[in-house]
Design a protein around this motif. Structure first.
Motif, PDB file in Angstrom:
ATOM      1  N   UNK A 216      -6.569  -6.940   1.697  1.00 23.15           N
ATOM      2  CA  UNK A 216      -5.213  -6.812   1.138  1.00 23.15           C
ATOM      3  C   UNK A 216      -4.382  -5.874   2.009  1.00 23.15           C
ATOM      4  N   UNK A 217      -3.111  -6.211   2.174  1.00 24.77           N
ATOM      5  CA  UNK A 217      -2.227  -5.402   3.026  1.00 24.77           C
ATOM      6  C   UNK A 217      -1.462  -4.343   2.243  1.00 24.77           C
ATOM      7  N   UNK A 218      -1.669  -4.296   0.915  1.00 23.61           N
ATOM      8  CA  UNK A 218      -0.928  -3.359   0.069  1.00 23.61           C
ATOM      9  C   UNK A 218       0.570  -3.663   0.089  1.00 23.61           C
ATOM     10  N   UNK A 219       0.897  -4.977   0.019  1.00 20.94           N
ATOM     11  CA  UNK A 219       2.288  -5.405   0.067  1.00 20.94           C
ATOM     12  C   UNK A 219       2.814  -5.847  -1.297  1.00 20.94           C
ATOM     13  N   UNK A 220       2.121  -5.443  -2.370  1.00 16.45           N
ATOM     14  CA  UNK A 220       2.520  -5.748  -3.747  1.00 16.45           C
ATOM     15  C   UNK A 220       2.391  -7.235  -4.059  1.00 16.45           C
ATOM     16  N   UNK A 221       1.451  -7.922  -3.391  1.00 19.81           N
ATOM     17  CA  UNK A 221       1.163  -9.296  -3.775  1.00 19.81           C
ATOM     18  C   UNK A 221       0.592  -9.292  -5.189  1.00 19.81           C
ATOM     19  N   UNK A 222       0.510 -10.474  -5.787  1.00 22.79           N
ATOM     20  CA  UNK A 222       0.121 -10.559  -7.197  1.00 22.79           C
ATOM     21  C   UNK A 222      -1.241  -9.929  -7.471  1.00 22.79           C
ATOM     22  N   UNK A 223      -2.166 -10.010  -6.474  1.00 27.19           N
ATOM     23  CA  UNK A 223      -3.498  -9.447  -6.681  1.00 27.19           C
ATOM     24  C   UNK A 223      -3.557  -7.964  -6.312  1.00 27.19           C
ATOM     25  N   UNK A 224      -2.415  -7.382  -5.950  1.00 29.54           N
ATOM     26  CA  UNK A 224      -2.378  -5.966  -5.575  1.00 29.54           C
ATOM     27  C   UNK A 224      -1.517  -5.135  -6.520  1.00 29.54           C
ATOM     28  N   UNK A 225      -0.852  -5.756  -7.466  1.00 27.65           N
ATOM     29  CA  UNK A 225       0.180  -5.055  -8.229  1.00 27.65           C
ATOM     30  C   UNK A 225      -0.354  -3.989  -9.160  1.00 27.65           C
ATOM     31  N   UNK A 226      -1.636  -4.062  -9.484  1.00 23.26           N
ATOM     32  CA  UNK A 226      -2.186  -3.037 -10.373  1.00 23.26           C
ATOM     33  C   UNK A 226      -2.687  -1.830  -9.602  1.00 23.26           C
ATOM     34  N   UNK A 227      -2.536  -1.853  -8.273  1.00 28.83           N
ATOM     35  CA  UNK A 227      -3.031  -0.739  -7.472  1.00 28.83           C
ATOM     36  C   UNK A 227      -2.093  -0.427  -6.304  1.00 28.83           C
ATOM     37  N   UNK A 228      -0.791  -0.425  -6.582  1.00 26.32           N
ATOM     38  CA  UNK A 228       0.165  -0.096  -5.540  1.00 26.32           C
ATOM     39  C   UNK A 228      -0.130   1.300  -4.996  1.00 26.32           C
ATOM     40  N   UNK A 229      -0.274   1.392  -3.688  1.00 26.24           N
ATOM     41  CA  UNK A 229      -0.679   2.647  -3.054  1.00 26.24           C
ATOM     42  C   UNK A 229       0.260   2.999  -1.914  1.00 26.24           C
ATOM     43  N   UNK A 230       0.315   4.256  -1.614  1.00 26.44           N
ATOM     44  CA  UNK A 230       0.982   4.680  -0.393  1.00 26.44           C
ATOM     45  C   UNK A 230       0.104   4.277   0.784  1.00 26.44           C
TER      46      UNK A 230
ATOM     47  N   UNK B  97     -21.001  -8.833  14.594  1.00 22.11           N
ATOM     48  CA  UNK B  97     -19.579  -8.598  14.840  1.00 22.11           C
ATOM     49  C   UNK B  97     -18.816  -8.441  13.538  1.00 22.11           C
ATOM     50  N   UNK B  98     -17.638  -7.834  13.669  1.00 23.97           N
ATOM     51  CA  UNK B  98     -16.657  -7.782  12.592  1.00 23.97           C
ATOM     52  C   UNK B  98     -15.357  -8.358  13.125  1.00 23.97           C
ATOM     53  N   UNK B  99     -14.770  -9.307  12.390  1.00 26.49           N
ATOM     54  CA  UNK B  99     -13.441  -9.828  12.702  1.00 26.49           C
ATOM     55  C   UNK B  99     -12.517  -9.426  11.563  1.00 26.49           C
ATOM     56  N   UNK B 100     -11.565  -8.563  11.867  1.00 28.59           N
ATOM     57  CA  UNK B 100     -10.726  -7.926  10.844  1.00 28.59           C
ATOM     58  C   UNK B 100      -9.279  -8.333  11.102  1.00 28.59           C
ATOM     59  N   UNK B 101      -8.746  -9.218  10.256  1.00 22.50           N
ATOM     60  CA  UNK B 101      -7.421  -9.788  10.476  1.00 22.50           C
ATOM     61  C   UNK B 101      -6.395  -9.104   9.589  1.00 22.50           C
ATOM     62  N   UNK B 102      -5.369  -8.519  10.194  1.00 21.74           N
ATOM     63  CA  UNK B 102      -4.374  -7.750   9.442  1.00 21.74           C
ATOM     64  C   UNK B 102      -2.975  -7.959   9.989  1.00 21.74           C
ATOM     65  N   UNK B 103      -2.008  -7.573   9.180  1.00 21.62           N
ATOM     66  CA  UNK B 103      -0.613  -7.598   9.584  1.00 21.62           C
ATOM     67  C   UNK B 103      -0.041  -6.201   9.597  1.00 21.62           C
ATOM     68  N   UNK B 104       1.106  -6.028   8.957  1.00 22.17           N
ATOM     69  CA  UNK B 104       1.784  -4.742   8.950  1.00 22.17           C
ATOM     70  C   UNK B 104       2.022  -4.247   7.528  1.00 22.17           C
ATOM     71  N   UNK B 105       2.116  -2.941   7.393  1.00 20.37           N
ATOM     72  CA  UNK B 105       2.528  -2.304   6.147  1.00 20.37           C
ATOM     73  C   UNK B 105       3.983  -1.875   6.322  1.00 20.37           C
ATOM     74  N   UNK B 106       4.811  -2.151   5.318  1.00 20.08           N
ATOM     75  CA  UNK B 106       6.225  -1.805   5.402  1.00 20.08           C
ATOM     76  C   UNK B 106       6.556  -0.715   4.399  1.00 20.08           C
ATOM     77  N   UNK B 107       7.301   0.292   4.857  1.00 20.29           N
ATOM     78  CA  UNK B 107       7.735   1.372   3.964  1.00 20.29           C
ATOM     79  C   UNK B 107       9.144   1.780   4.344  1.00 20.29           C
ATOM     80  N   UNK B 108      10.075   1.561   3.416  1.00 22.52           N
ATOM     81  CA  UNK B 108      11.479   1.913   3.626  1.00 22.52           C
ATOM     82  C   UNK B 108      12.020   1.310   4.923  1.00 22.52           C
ATOM     83  N   UNK B 109      11.632   0.054   5.174  1.00 23.89           N
ATOM     84  CA  UNK B 109      12.131  -0.642   6.353  1.00 23.89           C
ATOM     85  C   UNK B 109      11.403  -0.319   7.641  1.00 23.89           C
ATOM     86  N   UNK B 110      10.437   0.600   7.589  1.00 30.78           N
ATOM     87  CA  UNK B 110       9.682   0.970   8.785  1.00 30.78           C
ATOM     88  C   UNK B 110       8.362   0.208   8.816  1.00 30.78           C
ATOM     89  N   UNK B 111       7.979  -0.254  10.009  1.00 33.27           N
ATOM     90  CA  UNK B 111       6.763  -1.042  10.184  1.00 33.27           C
ATOM     91  C   UNK B 111       5.612  -0.156  10.643  1.00 33.27           C
TER      92      UNK B 111
END
Length: 316
Positions: A41-55, A79-93
């Protein structure tokens, strides 16, 4: 939660554990996993993350002990393959791969490639450029790691190219390429003709409403991405783990390639969805986008390619 109360599904080469990831990982033997492939989870407030919104700081603190447990599950050649995007906070990536690199490197895992996955659709930004790629970090536990290049080779751009005819050299005049194809590099696309010729990127369409693999999960990654990792970093009979299994993409790629799949998710809905999709795969009814085909581009005469009349009128 005591181990005996954690729900599990065992179905042939598939093992699904419904529990919080930290508790579930305790049920997986250390040193038993050849490949851990996941998109946390990217902590982007998706439906499966809404009960644990974190900084961002809380998010990193939450996943640090999870990464520690995952690292202990990997075999020496694994091996580990770890696929991620970005976390956004106040318009900052904040690029999440930066934080995860440190987590794995501090546990003596070595980064072999930082792979770019480019996709063509997503949310359109208004105050910055629209994001159209994510990263996949490939780590190995040791220098004695498994890497299968042949199953993921792509067609040669110049199959008729030959070594320069230099006097006395054994290769002079002989074909310079590998007849099985070339290495796809760390910047991937799935066009065998155009895209690999100049810009070898992992350009795989993300799973949106018209994608054949679309499910109820809001952030599933495509089968092609998982399949290439499974084929390259594991072999038949190996254990492939996804600690955030979601819609089951990793499990499907593993079972399809005759690996053993372990999937973890705290959501019963997603555990059941994964089981249903694996059963459909075995029955031959699961629809998957065929790997290795070019991302479709609309033809010039298609309606979606035409400039709307309203735009022309607005410019006058």
């Amino acid at each position: 939660m005591p181990e005996s109360t954690i729900p599990e599904i065992l179905d042939g080469g598939l093992r699904l554990i419904q529990a919080d990831v930290s508790n579930a990982l305790d049920l997986v033997d250390d040193g038993s996993v050849q490949l851990a492939l996941t998109s946390p989870p990217y902590n982007l407030r998706k439906i499966y993350e809404r009960d644990r919104a974190m900084s961002l700081e809380e998010y990193v603190d939450w996943l640090t002990p999870v990464v520690d447990k995952i690292c202990k599950k990997i075999t020496t050649s694994g091996s580990v393959c770890w696929q991620v995007g970005n976390f956004l906070r106040d318009g900052e990536v904040f690029p999440l791969d930066y934080y995860f690199y440190n987590m794995f490197a501090s546990r003596n895992f070595k980064l072999r490639n930082r792979i770019i996955w480019k996709f063509n659709f997503g949310l359109h930004a208004t105050k910055r450029l629209s994001g159209r790629y994510e990263t996949l970090l490939w780590f190995t536990k040791s220098d004695e790691y498994l890497f299968n290049l042949d199953p993921i080779r792509v067609p040669q751009l110049y199959p008729g190219k030959r070594h320069a005819a230099r006097k006395g050299e054994a290769k002079a005049g002989k074909p310079s390429g590998n007849p099985l194809g070339k290495n796809p590099s760390d910047f991937w696309t799935f066009s065998a003709d155009d895209c690999f010729s100049e810009n070898p990127i992992w350009e795989i369409p993300n799973v949106k409403a018209n994608h054949p693999e679309y499910t109820s999960h809001p952030c599933q990654f495509p089968h092609e991405l998982a399949e290439r990792c499974v084929l390259a970093f594991s072999k038949v009979g190996d254990v492939v783990l996804d600690p955030f299994v979601g819609a089951g993409t990793t499990a499907i790629a593993a079972i399809k390639a005759d690996r053993v799949a372990i999937g973890i998710d705290r959501s019963k809905e997603y555990v059941d969805l994964t089981h249903q999709r694996v059963k459909a795969l075995r029955a031959g009814t699961l629809e998957l986008r065929r790997s290795g085909i070019e991302v479709r581009k609309p033809l010039a005469d298609e309606k979606v390619s035409q400039v709307p009349g309203e735009w022309s009128e607005a410019a006058e």
